[in-house]
Design an enzyme around this catalytic site. Structure first.
Site, mmCIF file in Angstrom:
data_model
loop_
_atom_site.group_PDB
_atom_site.id
_atom_site.type_symbol
_atom_site.label_atom_id
_atom_site.label_comp_id
_atom_site.label_asym_id
_atom_site.label_seq_id
_atom_site.Cartn_x
_atom_site.Cartn_y
_atom_site.Cartn_z
ATOM 1 N N GLN A 39 25.843 44.712 40.847
ATOM 2 C CA GLN A 39 25.165 45.542 39.852
ATOM 3 C C GLN A 39 23.863 46.077 40.425
ATOM 4 O O GLN A 39 23.164 46.828 39.769
ATOM 5 C CB GLN A 39 24.850 44.694 38.612
ATOM 6 C CG GLN A 39 26.090 44.202 37.877
ATOM 7 C CD GLN A 39 25.720 43.230 36.763
ATOM 8 O OE1 GLN A 39 25.260 42.122 37.015
ATOM 9 N NE2 GLN A 39 25.911 43.636 35.540
ATOM 10 N N VAL B 284 21.175 48.044 42.974
ATOM 11 C CA VAL B 284 21.116 49.411 43.492
ATOM 12 C C VAL B 284 20.227 49.464 44.740
ATOM 13 O O VAL B 284 19.769 50.524 45.133
ATOM 14 C CB VAL B 284 20.582 50.379 42.403
ATOM 15 C CG1 VAL B 284 21.576 50.483 41.252
ATOM 16 C CG2 VAL B 284 19.221 49.932 41.861
ATOM 17 N N HIS C 242 26.654 50.150 39.707
ATOM 18 C CA HIS C 242 25.612 50.958 39.066
ATOM 19 C C HIS C 242 24.989 51.983 40.013
ATOM 20 O O HIS C 242 23.916 52.494 39.741
ATOM 21 C CB HIS C 242 24.533 50.044 38.470
ATOM 22 C CG HIS C 242 25.071 49.171 37.370
ATOM 23 N ND1 HIS C 242 24.377 48.107 36.851
ATOM 24 C CD2 HIS C 242 26.239 49.215 36.683
ATOM 25 C CE1 HIS C 242 25.107 47.527 35.898
ATOM 26 N NE2 HIS C 242 26.236 48.177 35.790
ATOM 27 N N CYS D 179 22.019 70.680 39.400
ATOM 28 C CA CYS D 179 23.048 71.336 40.216
ATOM 29 C C CYS D 179 23.811 70.354 41.100
ATOM 30 O O CYS D 179 24.709 70.753 41.826
ATOM 31 C CB CYS D 179 22.440 72.449 41.066
ATOM 32 S SG CYS D 179 21.553 71.837 42.516
ATOM 33 N N CYS E 58 17.392 74.432 43.305
ATOM 34 C CA CYS E 58 17.281 75.050 41.972
ATOM 35 C C CYS E 58 16.044 74.609 41.207
ATOM 36 O O CYS E 58 15.861 74.997 40.062
ATOM 37 C CB CYS E 58 18.530 74.754 41.153
ATOM 38 S SG CYS E 58 18.547 73.072 40.467
ATOM 39 N N GLY F 256 23.287 35.315 40.511
ATOM 40 C CA GLY F 256 22.067 35.968 40.028
ATOM 41 C C GLY F 256 22.283 37.052 38.998
ATOM 42 O O GLY F 256 21.585 38.065 39.014
ATOM 43 N N THR G 183 19.647 29.260 35.137
ATOM 44 C CA THR G 183 20.071 28.591 33.898
ATOM 45 C C THR G 183 21.423 29.131 33.493
ATOM 46 O O THR G 183 21.847 30.181 33.975
ATOM 47 C CB THR G 183 19.082 28.877 32.754
ATOM 48 O OG1 THR G 183 18.905 30.297 32.687
ATOM 49 C CG2 THR G 183 17.742 28.201 32.976
HETATM 50 ZN ZN LIG Z 1 19.363 71.518 41.953
#
Ligand SMILES: [Zn+2]
Length: 450
Positions: free
Chosen positions: A290, A292, A317, A328, A353, A390, A418
């Site tokens: 999970q 990142v 995730h 975009c 953009c 964890g 725990t």
């Molecule tokens: Zn963009």
């Protein structure tokens, strides 16, 4: 209810979906007109991630008993997960026409309406789903509803949302037969059918000595030794629904970048002893995480160098090591950390953009890509031991994975400070402690037994 159906339902309650399904299929072969047995078989399929089979059983149950409101509600939930908003709304409306007080249908219809752009109706249904009284939602689910409600109340944008961003609530509900509704997570002492065993790292290693396909499921607790904040710590400082939901990001994209800066803190993060031990684990078939932070991959490079291929790491995730434009979808090829370190404007802007850049992570209100979930499910089905390290395992859909492993009879060993909801609701083994201490100890013992 015939005897096999009763036994199947008891197995389902005990978290033994695989045996429950076998038993319920037998019950149905003896009494093919038992709509509720089909409903319970559908729930067993659903808990094993077999959504097509679940849908077929629900349709068969409704053929037999057209007023079975929870079956309509489940079909609505499955349609919602598949992004079929119209179908979802039609099933959920049908459930509420049969049973107007059904809280789960109110909740799911509220979500569907919200994504269809009917905000006012969505808010009133979400509020109605929280009404106290008989059939009230269990606390964990009520918490999720409140999150949706906060998002809906803070959401000034009219109009329909793109389906890809549909937050899909997939709720499991057992039909109760002559029993009052129960709390979601019974206390272990009050439940004879579930038990949690506490073991030392050495005892757990003995339990796993014969395993040849080990899978690890990791969460923020494994990165504590690397100096990263846990989810729990982060949510004490930030309102999780407001700070990291996709809806908030559209409104105030700077907030997410403030949270990332807080999460990363100062300096560079290196794998800790738990990441390194796992990278050296014999017979590891993969890691589902999970997290990142990319630290599992870095640990592998540290332990084995670049030339040894790494077992798959499924980042449920997403990852902070990649960024993309919200508008975009352009990918600048930079990590989120690189923007935070260089004091770039928050949010950093897309060169193509000028849209706001975001890390390539799954925000609240978004869902885990089905492809990634599918890869995780494949690994869970292939493993003969599951290490859960964890993580409280309270976030769907990751929380489904240990359940599936247990249904396949695979030992689940949880390493955590725990006991979590997981250890209280499934018969797992708990090795209490900090993961950067107990995981290396467990794996070192395991290595010596080979
Ligand atoms: Zn963009």
């Amino acid at each position: 209810m015939n005897e096999l159906h009763t036994r199947g339902l008891a197995l389902l309650r005990a978290g033994r979906e695989h045996e429950a399904a076998t038993c319920l299929r037998e019950a149905i072969s003896l009494g093919p007109d038992d709509a509720r047995a089909r409903y319970h078989l559908a729930i067993a399929h659903r808990l094993r991630g077999e959504l097509t089979e679940a849908r077929n059983e629900l349709l068969a149950a409704l053929e037999l008993e057209p007023t079975l409101a929870p079956a309509c509600a489940q079909l609505g939930g499955l349609a919602l997960v598949a992004g079929e908003l119209q179908e979802a709304m039609s099933w959920l409306s049908r459930a509420l026409a049969i049973h107007p007080g059904h809280r789960i249908s109110r909740y799911q219809l509220g979500v569907a309406l919200r994504f269809a752009g009917h905000r006012t109706e969505a808010i009133s249904l979400l509020q109605a789903s929280l009404e106290p009284g008989p059939g009230a939602l269990p606390p964990v689910l009520a918490h999720r509803v409140r999150g949706q409600l906060v998002d809906a109340l803070n959401d000034p944008l009219p109009g329909a949302r793109p389906l890809a961003q549909c937050a899909a609530p997939l709720v499991t509900e057992l039909l109760e037969e002559r029993e009052p509704p129960r709390e979601e997570a019974p206390h272990p002492e009050s439940s004879r059918e579930r038990e949690m065993r506490v073991m030392t790292p050495l005892e757990a290693a003995r339990l796993l000595a014969g395993a040849r396909s080990i899978l690890a499921l990791t969460g923020s607790g494994i990165s504590v030794g690397s100096g990263l904040a846990t989810r729990k710590e982060l949510w004490q400082r930030w309102d999780r629904d407001a700070a990291v939901s996709v809806f908030k990001f559209r409104e105030a994209p700077n907030v997410l970048w403030e949270v990332i800066a807080d999460f990363l803190g100062e300096g560079r993060h290196r794998p800790d002893a738990a990441h390194l031990a796992l990278a050296a684990c014999p017979d590891l078939i993969g890691i589902v995480t999970q997290n990142v932070d990319g630290l599992h991959q870095e640990a592998h490079r540290e332990v084995h160098g670049e030339s040894v291929p790494m077992p798959p790491v499924i980042e449920l995730h997403g990852t902070l090591l990649e960024t993309r434009c919200q508008a975009c979808d352009a990918r600048p090829g930079r990590t989120a950390g690189s923007y935070v370190e260089t004091a770039a404007p928050r949010p950093p802007r897309c060169e193509r953009c000028d849209g706001p850049l975001r890390p390539d992570v799954v925000l609240f209100g978004e869902r885990v890509a089905p492809e990634r979930m599918g890869q995780a499910l494949d690994l869970v089905r292939r493993c003969d031991a599951l290490l859960v390290v964890g993580t409280a395992m309270d976030v769907a859909p990751a929380s489904e994975l240990p359940r599936i492993a247990r249904a396949n009879g695979v030992p689940v060993v949880e390493l955590k400070r725990t006991a979590s909801r997981l250890s209280r609701s499934l018969d797992t083994v708990l090795v209490p402690g900090e993961s950067d201490t107990v995981l290396p100890e467990l794996l070192e013992n395991l290595r010596q037994m080979r």
